[in-house]
Design a protein around this motif. Sequence first.
Motif: not given
Length: 486
Positions: A363-379, A416-426
């Motif tokens: 139903q939903h895909r959660m991608y975990y990346v190596n930078d976040g709101v305590f890093g570059s995405f504070n805004c 970082i992103v709540d709800n977006a349409l993204l491709p089937d990434m690895q």
Amino acid sequence: MPKKQYTTIKRTKLAFLPSVRATNKVFKKLHKRIMKWTRTVLRRIKMSRFLKPRFVSEHKSLSHITSTGKMRLLETKTERGYRPQLLAAIKDITSCRDEPFQVCDVNDIIEKYKTWAKLLPDIDTYYAVKCNDDLPVLQLLATLGTCFDCASREEIRKVLSLGITPERIIYANPTKPISHITYASGVGVDIMTFDNENELHKIYKCFPESKLVLRIRSDATSALYPMGMKFGCDPIKDAPKLLRTAKSLGLNVVGVSFHVGSGCQEPAAYGRAIRAARAVFDHSNTLGFKFSLLDIGGGYPGGSGSSLEELADIIKTALKSHFSDLSVRVMAEPGSYYVASAYTVATCIHSIRNVVDDDNVEQHRMYYVNDGVFGSFNCVVTVHDTVYPQPLKEYLDGTMLSSSVWGPTCDGLDKIVDNALLPDMQIGDWILFGNMGAYSLPLVTTFNGYLIPKVYYVMNQELKLATKDILSIPSKYIRIMEDKPK
Ligand code: PLP
């Protein structure tokens, strides 16, 4: 039972009134909420016109999610045009690392400088160091000839260390620690802002010879980071009293400043603020001051595709209407304008969680990346700004999944992103986020042991040669990109 109660109340006039009031209250609340929501949506739509779609969404199995307004909105905003040369440079960097990084397009900053010089040639810019104090950015702007807006002792120290003379600095923080004022006094940075009585007494004690600029409050109706609730005195109610106090202390007030709010979304706000500043100039005259400086602050948009033209017209018109009869030096403190579009953050997917329903259908895909709101995405947490993920690779099968993107820390807030349409990434694939130059790098923490992203600098060959003795960038962090920015 509820039905009966309603009928009784309706028949009795007096009993009905409180219920009308109660209903009014509910409606008012609801109305307020709807207005707030509408403003947010409008703001997002406004921003979305800067972004152009790259993929055609062909999401099949989760189409019910795309039927919500929010998802549709994000869908159009997630993809933006990146120059192929920039993508090639980023791909080259990703081939040799898996840590997050930022990319600064140096030519982009120069283009911004040229645009300002063309549209507002008579307004000196004092770059707001707080926005992005990355050393090469400061070195570049110093070389181009901008002045600097510093908010603290350390910022002043950093700018002076570039060889900038103190006259090219304004200490533009209306509330300052005494030790910082004393430092400014010692190094000769003598222009500073104030907006309250206690600050005047402080300055009187430790730097009475300074040139003071009265910060007035004049807010845009809509801005990403509003300022008015923290800074700026009321130009009508408070300014006269503050000026009288300054006069009685023998302090030298030389002008007026304002900041309509960062990420200003109401260009007319500048016209209003300039008019309010003129009224303060007039009042200052009656007290015997000779004001000579108007500081029109920051707030200018800097994202890719944003334009300074409308704002420049409004500012020029307002200056002509309200200041053409005075000999005044006009300055501005742009931060975001210079750097926002120049920086892209590159993150790598290190983990993926598939959220499935009872039938094991994703139903939903959660991608975990190596930078976040305590890093570059504070805004994302501080001002609820929306950032737009752009997969680095093209995924040609067109499948798009309901997705969210999460930062690497163990904190549940780190999304970082709540709800977006993204491709089937690895795992190992990269996601880019553009327009990240403002209020990102200076706010990065090492929370949970994640390191501060390194910055790579892309520029054309000509610029590389011209700046080789100016910008302190180790050659391994430079990439050549041949064409000029759009
Ligand atoms: N000037 C002052 C006094 C500020 O506080 C700020 C931002 O906080 C700026 C200028 C820069 O604003 P912007 O990035 O919106 O141009």
